[in-house]
Enzyme design. Structure first.
Site, PDB file in Angstrom:
ATOM      1  N   LYS A 120       3.107   7.815   5.972  1.00  0.00           N
ATOM      2  CA  LYS A 120       3.946   7.654   4.778  1.00  0.00           C
ATOM      3  C   LYS A 120       3.411   8.459   3.595  1.00  0.00           C
ATOM      4  O   LYS A 120       4.184   9.041   2.838  1.00  0.00           O
ATOM      5  CB  LYS A 120       4.039   6.174   4.396  1.00  0.00           C
ATOM      6  CG  LYS A 120       4.529   5.263   5.512  1.00  0.00           C
ATOM      7  CD  LYS A 120       5.880   5.667   6.078  1.00  0.00           C
ATOM      8  CE  LYS A 120       6.062   5.138   7.490  1.00  0.00           C
ATOM      9  NZ  LYS A 120       6.938   5.930   8.342  1.00  0.00           N
ATOM     10  N   GLU A 153       2.673   2.561  -6.106  1.00  0.00           N
ATOM     11  CA  GLU A 153       3.962   2.996  -6.660  1.00  0.00           C
ATOM     12  C   GLU A 153       4.450   2.022  -7.711  1.00  0.00           C
ATOM     13  O   GLU A 153       4.117   0.839  -7.674  1.00  0.00           O
ATOM     14  CB  GLU A 153       5.036   2.991  -5.557  1.00  0.00           C
ATOM     15  CG  GLU A 153       4.981   4.123  -4.606  1.00  0.00           C
ATOM     16  CD  GLU A 153       6.059   4.018  -3.527  1.00  0.00           C
ATOM     17  OE1 GLU A 153       6.125   4.935  -2.716  1.00  0.00           O
ATOM     18  OE2 GLU A 153       6.817   3.020  -3.517  1.00  0.00           O
ATOM     19  N   ARG A 193      15.010   9.406  14.551  1.00  0.00           N
ATOM     20  CA  ARG A 193      15.732   8.972  15.749  1.00  0.00           C
ATOM     21  C   ARG A 193      17.176   8.671  15.357  1.00  0.00           C
ATOM     22  O   ARG A 193      17.514   8.665  14.175  1.00  0.00           O
ATOM     23  CB  ARG A 193      15.100   7.683  16.292  1.00  0.00           C
ATOM     24  CG  ARG A 193      15.123   6.575  15.241  1.00  0.00           C
ATOM     25  CD  ARG A 193      14.802   5.208  15.755  1.00  0.00           C
ATOM     26  NE  ARG A 193      15.105   4.206  14.746  1.00  0.00           N
ATOM     27  CZ  ARG A 193      14.299   3.817  13.773  1.00  0.00           C
ATOM     28  NH1 ARG A 193      13.082   4.349  13.684  1.00  0.00           N
ATOM     29  NH2 ARG A 193      14.673   2.910  12.907  1.00  0.00           N
TER      30      ARG A 193
HETATM   31  C1  MV4 Z   1       9.528  -0.727  -2.274  1.00  0.00           C
HETATM   32  C2  MV4 Z   1      10.168  -1.795  -2.932  1.00  0.00           C
HETATM   33  C3  MV4 Z   1      10.138  -1.835  -4.297  1.00  0.00           C
HETATM   34  N1  MV4 Z   1       9.499  -0.873  -4.966  1.00  0.00           N
HETATM   35  N2  MV4 Z   1       8.923   0.213  -3.004  1.00  0.00           N
HETATM   36  C4  MV4 Z   1       9.984  -2.364   2.181  1.00  0.00           C
HETATM   37  C5  MV4 Z   1       9.850  -1.659   3.485  1.00  0.00           C
HETATM   38  C6  MV4 Z   1       9.403  -0.280   3.190  1.00  0.00           C
HETATM   39  N3  MV4 Z   1      10.111   0.661   4.007  1.00  0.00           N
HETATM   40  C7  MV4 Z   1       9.695  -0.095   1.736  1.00  0.00           C
HETATM   41  N4  MV4 Z   1       9.978  -1.362   1.168  1.00  0.00           N
HETATM   42  C8  MV4 Z   1      10.109  -1.547  -0.177  1.00  0.00           C
HETATM   43  N5  MV4 Z   1       9.521  -0.614  -0.941  1.00  0.00           N
HETATM   44  C9  MV4 Z   1       8.891   0.133  -4.311  1.00  0.00           C
HETATM   45  N6  MV4 Z   1       8.256   1.050  -5.000  1.00  0.00           N
HETATM   46  C10 MV4 Z   1      10.834  -2.743  -2.136  1.00  0.00           C
HETATM   47  C11 MV4 Z   1      10.806  -2.619  -0.760  1.00  0.00           C
HETATM   48  C12 MV4 Z   1      11.524  -3.595  -0.016  1.00  0.00           C
HETATM   49  C13 MV4 Z   1      12.616  -3.243   0.760  1.00  0.00           C
HETATM   50  C14 MV4 Z   1      13.038  -1.920   0.888  1.00  0.00           C
HETATM   51  C15 MV4 Z   1      14.103  -1.587   1.656  1.00  0.00           C
HETATM   52  C16 MV4 Z   1      14.798  -2.591   2.323  1.00  0.00           C
HETATM   53  C17 MV4 Z   1      14.403  -3.888   2.241  1.00  0.00           C
HETATM   54  C18 MV4 Z   1      13.317  -4.233   1.467  1.00  0.00           C
HETATM   55  C19 MV4 Z   1      12.929  -5.563   1.380  1.00  0.00           C
HETATM   56  C20 MV4 Z   1      11.846  -5.891   0.622  1.00  0.00           C
HETATM   57  C21 MV4 Z   1      11.140  -4.917  -0.081  1.00  0.00           C
END
Ligand code: MV4
Length: 645
Positions: free
Chosen positions: A116, A200, A292
């Site tokens: 990542k 972040e 994918r």
């Molecule tokens: C975040 C965020 C808030 N702020 N990054 C969760 C999984 C990972 N792929 C990234 N995620 C998140 N990153 C920042 N800077 C909130 C989440 C997140 C989330 C993101 C996408 C879909 C569902 C989620 C559920 C909880 C938190």
């Protein structure tokens, strides 16, 4: 084009890939584990190779066995589906070494997106927007603390090797930072064997919006618009839709171009998804790229009129993309719901067992890439059929239900309707939960963010309700109709009513919450239920004494408390059938010497204004009838002598 491909997967995606291959005239080879010998994906492919025991580690994750199966069957290419080996760069390399085409991106692109933090550094160079933060190599605690302070709180710490939500910590203020960092690093090392983290700005109420991209080997790279996948629970998507509600055309183009830039930056080829996290104001930032085809690809297919598996096969065979960017337009709105064998009331615990009954909504079958005027209104992608088992070895998904509408409102209505028509018996499912979700205020008004389910917990998980009168009436109707249909006796044909008499029969049912009584009165006007509910509509499936009532989109499971159950059974072998309670014989339906089948009604008694049917416990012969119509009988009195066959 290939003439034969191997599908290195199972379930709905294996069936999905096989459907397109078949339409294109490409032979398919399935691989399967010992648990899947009778699985649908094996049945729909032209050939099948057993690759090992049920555990995925010993079968679907065994790249060596899968490559050997491809060589042995003469397949030229391997489609990995999603999950399993689909994002495994070593497997892609091994395919190439074996002279097989891996239907997916180059291994180098998978590796570039695998880390990542490294991916974010690449994206920064490619001018893809990133959440303000630090994703560099320096991991010194004081250095990271200074970075967090300058980002501004709240800050999110993420394991660099993570993904899918694991190894994340929200830090509310500077004083919390040190402990949060230590805890995040501990989880990162134990989960991923790598304690590198990135920091972040933490976004409140974000949306998950992803862009479908496609690139060919000739240097073309395009986007097929976006999907909104904000409705998730514990990082598992529940509902996905395309296009994203409220997306202005300019932002769509900006996100699409950013996604294409991301794909180009890693030399991408094939189908890929660039995930963005978006603020409520629409500002968006790169999260990660999934290298994918994704579970939710059908919503994109529906709004663009494409078959993305066909595109994958063409690109893997070296052909150019079937369409250019300017040829793509969005047509209507599509929503996908993932139907799972799980119990939402028990923390979404997977439900293991046999799909004893599966009733699906009327579906206009999906014309893969067909030249149809309008997309199918309802599409079901599934890897299981009625009678199949959901095992503990694999993902307990039953089906993907995908609907299309001219607009979101119509798609929503069709989704609610289709969910209401789904019937599942044998396993717990999330159907009712999905229906509450799509009909709820938050989703229907497109008030989307990743916290939607948690925020609406009370409406999504209502307290258990007793079965309504309509369900009880439907169960009683089904019971009485079945008795009538199974009897050749005139009394039954006459709908229970005998001249100048009114009979009331009480029936008792129960579910896990309560027990319910309903009485039915037979009179000159026919059958009347005490519930007053004569026009309840729904479907009833009977399993023994249990009545599955599907009505208004709900599933009620009512078990009839049969007062006659087991009557006579203990004394059955050449024995007598006895009165269950004191009463009067109102009908004698069998004659001395008559041969009868198990379950045949023999005598009807009336006691306390209720009728009781005494039925043959086995196939057999009536030896003697001991009472006549009108006779009073005492509790436990033998009514007839019966000899089992
Ligand atoms: C975040 C965020 C808030 N702020 N990054 C969760 C999984 C990972 N792929 C990234 N995620 C998140 N990153 C920042 N800077 C909130 C989440 C997140 C989330 C993101 C996408 C879909 C569902 C989620 C559920 C909880 C938190």
């Amino acid at each position: 084009m290939f003439t034969k491909i191997l599908i290195a997967n199972r379930g709905e995606i294996a069936c999905r890939v096989a459907a397109t291959a078949r339409r294109m005239g490409i032979q398919t080879v399935a691989v399967y584990s010992e648990a899947d010998a009778n699985a649908k994906h094996v049945a729909v492919c032209d050939e099948a190779v057993l690759i090992g025991p049920a555990a995925a580690k010993e079968s679907y994750l065994r790249g060596d066995k899968i490559i050997a199966a491809a060589k042995a069957t003469g397949a030229q290419a391997i489609h990995p589906g999603y999950g399993f080996l689909s994002e495994n760069a070593e497997f892609a390399d091994a395919c190439a070494e074996a002279g097989l085409v891996f239907i997916g991106p180059p291994a180098s692109a998978m590796r570039a997106m695998g880390s990542k933090s490294a991916a974010k550094q690449l994206m920064e160079k490619a001018k893809v927007p990133l959440v303000p933060g630090y994703h560099g190599e320096q991991q010194d605690a004081d250095f990271l603390h200074t970075q967090a302070d300058s980002i501004g709180y709240p800050v999110l710490l993420k394991a660099s090797a993570g993904g899918g939500g694991k190894g994340m910590r929200v830090v509310e203020n500077s004083t919390q930072f040190k402990d949060a960092l230590a805890s995040c690093k501990r989880e990162a090392i134990s989960s991923f064997g790598d304690d590198k983290v990135l920091a972040e700005k933490y976004l409140q109420r974000p949306r998950h919006i992803e862009i479908q991209v496609f690139a060919d080997t000739l240097g073309n790279c395009i986007y097929l618009f976006e999907r909104d996948c904000s409705v998730q629970r514990r990082h598992q998507k529940v509902l996905e839709e395309a296009p994203a509600p409220g997306m202005p055309a300019e932002r769509r183009a900006a996100m699409g171009e950013a996604a294409v830039a991301a794909a180009r930056a890693v030399g991408y080829v094939g189908a890929g998804t660039v995930e963005f996290i978006a603020n409520q104001d629409g500002t968006f930032y790169f999260m990660e790229m999934n290298t994918r085809l994704q579970v939710e690809h059908p919503v994109t297919e529906m709004i663009t009129g494409t078959d993305l598996v066909e595109w994958q096969l063409r690109v893997a065979a070296g052909e150019p993309l079937p369409k250019q960017q300017h040829e793509l337009v969005i047509n209507g709105h599509a929503i996908e719901a993932r139907i799972y064998a799980e119990n939402p009331e028990k923390g979404f615990l997977p439900s293991i067992g046999t799909l004893r009954h599966l009733g699906t909504p009327e579906s206009v079958s999906f014309e893969l890439g067909g030249v149809t005027a309008a997309p199918a209104a309802v599409r079901i992608d599934s890897g299981v059929r009625e009678g199949d088992a959901i095992s503990p070895f694999y993902d307990p998904m039953i089906a993907k239900l995908i609907v299309w509408g001219a607009d979101r409102k119509q798609a929503l209505a069709r989704m609610a309707q289709a969910l209401a028509q789904y019937q599942i018996v044998g396993l717990a499912s999330n159907i009712a939960f999905l229906k509450r979700l799509v009909e709820g205020q938050a989703f229907s008004s497109a008030d989307l963010d990743t916290g939607l389910i948690e925020r609406n917990h009370d409406t999504l998980f209502p307290a258990a309700q007793p079965a309504p009168d309509s369900a009880l009436t439907l169960a009683a109707e089904a019971l009485l109709d079945a008795e009538q249909a199974h009897s050749t006796e005139p009394w039954a044909q006459a709908n229970g009513w005998r001249m100048n008499q009114t009979y009331t029969r009480k029936l008792s049912f129960a579910d896990e919450h309560a027990s319910y009584d309903i009485s039915v009165t037979y009179g000159p006007d026919g059958r009347q239920f005490s519930t007053g509910d004569q026009a309840a509509r729904g479907a009833v499936l009977r399993e023994g004494d249990t009545f599955h009532v599907f009505s208004n989109g709900a599933h009620y499971q009512l078990t009839w408390n049969d007062p006659m159950a087991h009557a006579g059974e203990t004394e059955a072998e050449g024995g007598r059938l006895t009165a269950p309670m004191p009463g009067k014989v109102v009908a004698v339906l069998a004659a001395k010497g008559q041969e009868v089948k198990k379950g045949t009604a023999l005598v009807i008694m009336e006691a306390m204004k209720m009728e009781h049917t005494i039925a043959a416990p086995h196939d057999g012969v009536i030896d003697d009838i001991l009472y006549n119509v009108g006779d009073q009988v005492a509790d436990g009195a033998p009514l007839l002598a019966f000899k089992a066959a």
